[in-house]
Design a protein around this motif. Structure first.
Motif, PDB file in Angstrom:
ATOM      1  N   ARG A   1       0.824  -1.204   0.000  1.00 52.83           N
ATOM      2  CA  ARG A   1       0.000   0.000   0.000  1.00 52.83           C
ATOM      3  C   ARG A   1       0.859   1.254   0.000  1.00 52.83           C
ATOM      4  N   PHE A   2       1.963   1.211   0.737  1.00 51.90           N
ATOM      5  CA  PHE A   2       2.834   2.380   0.774  1.00 51.90           C
ATOM      6  C   PHE A   2       3.482   2.616  -0.584  1.00 51.90           C
ATOM      7  N   GLU A   3       3.892   1.553  -1.251  1.00 51.50           N
ATOM      8  CA  GLU A   3       4.469   1.697  -2.588  1.00 51.50           C
ATOM      9  C   GLU A   3       3.437   2.279  -3.550  1.00 51.50           C
ATOM     10  N   ALA A   4       2.190   1.831  -3.454  1.00 47.52           N
ATOM     11  CA  ALA A   4       1.129   2.382  -4.304  1.00 47.52           C
ATOM     12  C   ALA A   4       0.871   3.848  -3.960  1.00 47.52           C
ATOM     13  N   PHE A   5       0.928   4.167  -2.678  1.00 48.62           N
ATOM     14  CA  PHE A   5       0.753   5.557  -2.234  1.00 48.62           C
ATOM     15  C   PHE A   5       1.852   6.439  -2.820  1.00 48.62           C
ATOM     16  N   LYS A   6       3.100   5.973  -2.752  1.00 42.65           N
ATOM     17  CA  LYS A   6       4.208   6.752  -3.302  1.00 42.65           C
ATOM     18  C   LYS A   6       4.036   6.939  -4.807  1.00 42.65           C
ATOM     19  N   ALA A   7       3.583   5.908  -5.495  1.00 41.44           N
ATOM     20  CA  ALA A   7       3.381   6.008  -6.938  1.00 41.44           C
ATOM     21  C   ALA A   7       2.291   7.028  -7.261  1.00 41.44           C
ATOM     22  N   ARG A   8       1.209   7.015  -6.480  1.00 38.87           N
ATOM     23  CA  ARG A   8       0.140   7.998  -6.692  1.00 38.87           C
ATOM     24  C   ARG A   8       0.636   9.406  -6.409  1.00 38.87           C
ATOM     25  N   ARG A   9       1.422   9.560  -5.376  1.00 38.00           N
ATOM     26  CA  ARG A   9       1.969  10.887  -5.060  1.00 38.00           C
ATOM     27  C   ARG A   9       2.856  11.374  -6.189  1.00 38.00           C
ATOM     28  N   GLY A  10       3.663  10.472  -6.730  1.00 38.49           N
ATOM     29  CA  GLY A  10       4.511  10.828  -7.853  1.00 38.49           C
ATOM     30  C   GLY A  10       3.689  11.225  -9.060  1.00 38.49           C
ATOM     31  N   ALA A  11       2.582  10.509  -9.298  1.00 42.17           N
ATOM     32  CA  ALA A  11       1.711  10.828 -10.425  1.00 42.17           C
ATOM     33  C   ALA A  11       1.013  12.172 -10.188  1.00 42.17           C
ATOM     34  N   ASP A  12       0.666  12.437  -8.922  1.00 41.04           N
ATOM     35  CA  ASP A  12       0.005  13.715  -8.588  1.00 41.04           C
ATOM     36  C   ASP A  12       0.940  14.897  -8.831  1.00 41.04           C
ATOM     37  N   LYS A  13       2.243  14.684  -8.648  1.00 38.40           N
ATOM     38  CA  LYS A  13       3.209  15.764  -8.796  1.00 38.40           C
ATOM     39  C   LYS A  13       3.708  15.915 -10.236  1.00 38.40           C
ATOM     40  N   ALA A  14       3.368  14.940 -11.077  1.00 43.32           N
ATOM     41  CA  ALA A  14       3.850  14.985 -12.456  1.00 43.32           C
ATOM     42  C   ALA A  14       3.263  16.196 -13.179  1.00 43.32           C
ATOM     43  N   PRO A  15       4.082  16.824 -14.051  1.00 45.95           N
ATOM     44  CA  PRO A  15       3.576  17.995 -14.801  1.00 45.95           C
ATOM     45  C   PRO A  15       2.430  17.596 -15.710  1.00 45.95           C
ATOM     46  N   THR A  16       1.481  18.471 -15.852  1.00 48.83           N
ATOM     47  CA  THR A  16       0.335  18.191 -16.715  1.00 48.83           C
ATOM     48  C   THR A  16       0.423  18.926 -18.027  1.00 48.83           C
TER      49      THR A  16
END
Length: 177
Positions: A162-177
């Motif tokens: 779950r933590f790895e998935a959380f980190k991946a989502r956070r990374g996706a949230d910070k990705a430039p749009t």
């Protein structure tokens, strides 16, 4: 009655509001209601492992919980040891012993040093419970053993992923749009 060392209570589950049976042991005077232990869920047997936990690990843990609920504290410790053994088998760690398997789990990063310490203590307690005919384990120690086993299992099979998935989502949230 006063000659029975255990009593059972029909109650409402604080979690689901369904019926449950709790068990209490009389730790003192037979005629003093205050000497009964804290109620422990007897039925339905609680299982605190998540859906991500593989069946062999969950079965061993659930059997440990059942043992605890009926006052079979030594058996609960043995089943917790078996749950840790199943956890290692699920990760296909090649080891000649449980101790070696736990070290390999730590070295490969499957468990952190603190959880390794907990799991190793569970291994030692489970070994003593399995091989020392004179060992006695009290209710509080058995509860701790079950809780630490749950923590190790949940960390390895639930929270780490779950933590790895959380980190991946956070990374996706910070990705430039």
């Amino acid at each position: 009655g006063p000659d029975v060392p255990v009593r059972y209570l029909l109650a409402r589950c604080p979690t689901c509001n369904g019926p449950m049976v709790a068990r209490q042991e009389n730790d003192g005077d037979w005629d003093d209601d205050r000497d009964f232990s804290e109620p422990v869920r007897y039925l339905p047997t609680p299982s605190r492992v998540g859906d991500a936990v593989p069946i062999p690990v969950a079965r061993a843990y659930e059997e440990a919980a059942k043992c605890l609920s009926v006052g079979a504290y030594v058996a609960a410790a043995v089943m917790c040891r078996k749950a840790i053994d199943a956890l290692i088998a699920e990760h296909q760690v090649a080891a000649r012993s449980l101790a070696e398997g736990l070290r390999a789990m730590r070295d490969k990063g499957f468990i952190e040093p603190r959880l390794f310490e907990w799991a190793d203590a569970l291994r030692l307690t489970g070994n003593q419970a399995a091989h020392d005919g004179g060992v006695a384990i009290c209710r509080a120690a058995a509860r701790d053993i079950l809780d630490f086993t749950s923590a190790v299992i949940e960390y390895v099979f639930t929270f780490r992923d779950r933590f790895e998935a959380f980190k991946a989502r956070r990374g996706a949230d910070k990705a430039p749009t």
